[in-house]
Design an enzyme around this catalytic site. Structure first.
Site, mmCIF file in Angstrom:
data_model
loop_
_atom_site.group_PDB
_atom_site.id
_atom_site.type_symbol
_atom_site.label_atom_id
_atom_site.label_comp_id
_atom_site.label_asym_id
_atom_site.label_seq_id
_atom_site.Cartn_x
_atom_site.Cartn_y
_atom_site.Cartn_z
ATOM 1 N N TYR A 171 0.377 -1.485 0.216
ATOM 2 C CA TYR A 171 0.137 -0.234 0.454
ATOM 3 C C TYR A 171 0.988 1.144 -0.005
ATOM 4 C CZ TYR A 171 -3.599 3.224 1.770
ATOM 5 O OH TYR A 171 -4.396 4.509 2.076
ATOM 6 N N LYS A 175 1.011 4.205 -2.926
ATOM 7 C CA LYS A 175 0.490 5.368 -2.827
ATOM 8 C C LYS A 175 1.703 6.006 -2.841
ATOM 9 C CE LYS A 175 -3.781 4.913 -1.702
ATOM 10 N NZ LYS A 175 -4.516 5.404 -2.390
#
Length: 301
Positions: A171, A175
């Site tokens: 993640y 991002k």
């Protein structure tokens, strides 16, 4: 409905729940016409039992707004293309794209499987790139036809992409990649009248409810700092014509706080004017580190 986005056509991905739903409702309240996208998957990206996009679109229409649901997979070229096509066929135009869709497959890195890595990078990073590319292709064509758009793209990063987050290597990487994508897109699309910015929101959603479990109860003063609706006003402004001149920026948003995030900049530096030896390079690095600012802590560390 009328307001800051009166007449604009806005696409929001991952808009069936959480931040995306809050954004869609906030845009509609300001006069925008919506394409509400959501694949309807579970928290880990597996197929879900319902179609939340249709419910949010119906909610907007019930309040007097205009909205159509889109249930395609925006991490595929076909799904991303149909997202833009839906806006054009339904409303005849596209003004704003809000990339928000995502899910989690949290693991510590030594336990993180290749499938979990690929799945998260696919929906977050590829799921930003493909809609962005198809929307920009439309706006480029509009510019070449002499119809200069006041187009806007708002991407969704995270504090995990800025600082890292334990147990979220996939993640965090996705991002962080979204921030790089935002900067490049802002530079490349400026000639077409397209502004591209990113937000790093902190709010209570399905993806963060464990982290914010202690804030689930309604606050005594009536202001819920972790409500996703707190993030949406900034997103609506960035997606409106009122944000003219603002591009290539990253904003953190949490509760009532908005922060302009400042990325990598040159810090202390040393130049020998010739090649260092390893020992010299190490000594110089230690001296520079003593002069440099201490980086923020990784989330969960």
């Amino acid at each position: 409905m009328s307001g800051i986005c009166d007449g604009r056509v806005v696409v929001v991905t991952g808009a069936g729940r959480g931040l995306g739903r809050a954004h869609a409702l906030a845009f509609a309240a300001e006069g925008a016409r919506l394409v509400v996208n959501d694949l309807g998957v579970g928290l880990d990206g597996t197929p879900g039992p319902d179609g939340p996009a249709a419910r949010v679109a119906a909610e907007i229409r019930a309040a007097g707004g205009e909205a159509v649901a889109h249930g395609g997979d925006i991490a595929t070229d076909t799904g991303a293309a149909s997202l833009v096509t839906t806006a054009l066929r339904t409303y005849g135009r596209l003004d704003t794209l809000v990339n928000n869709a995502g899910f989690l497959r949290d693991r510590m890195l030594v336990n993180l499987g290749e499938d979990d890595w690929d799945a998260v990078l696919r929906v977050h990073l590829k799921g930003h790139f493909l809609p962005l590319r198809h929307a920009a292709a439309h706006w480029r064509a509009e510019t070449r036809a002499g119809r200069a758009p006041a187009a806007r793209i708002v991407n969704t990063s995270s504090g995990a992409g800025l600082l890292g987050s334990l147990g979220q290597g996939n993640y965090s990487a996705a991002k962080a990649g979204i921030i790089g994508l935002t900067l490049v897109a802002a530079a490349e699309f400026a000639r077409y009248g397209v502004q591209v910015n990113a937000i790093a929101p902190a709010a209570r959603t399905r993806m963060t409810e464990r982290a914010f479990a202690e804030t689930m109860a309604a606050p005594a003063d009536g202001f819920d700092a972790m409500a996703p609706e707190n993030v949406s006003p900034l997103v609506v402004w960035l997606g409106s014509a009122a944000s003219a001149g603002v591009t290539g920026r990253v904003f953190a948003s949490e509760g009532g706080r908005i922060t302009v995030m400042e990325g990598w900049r040159p810090g202390p530096s040393a130049d020998k004017g010739a090649r260092w030896t390893p020992s010299e390079a190490g000594g110089a690095a230690l001296k520079l580190l003593a002069e440099a600012e201490v980086p923020g802590a990784v989330y969960g560390a």
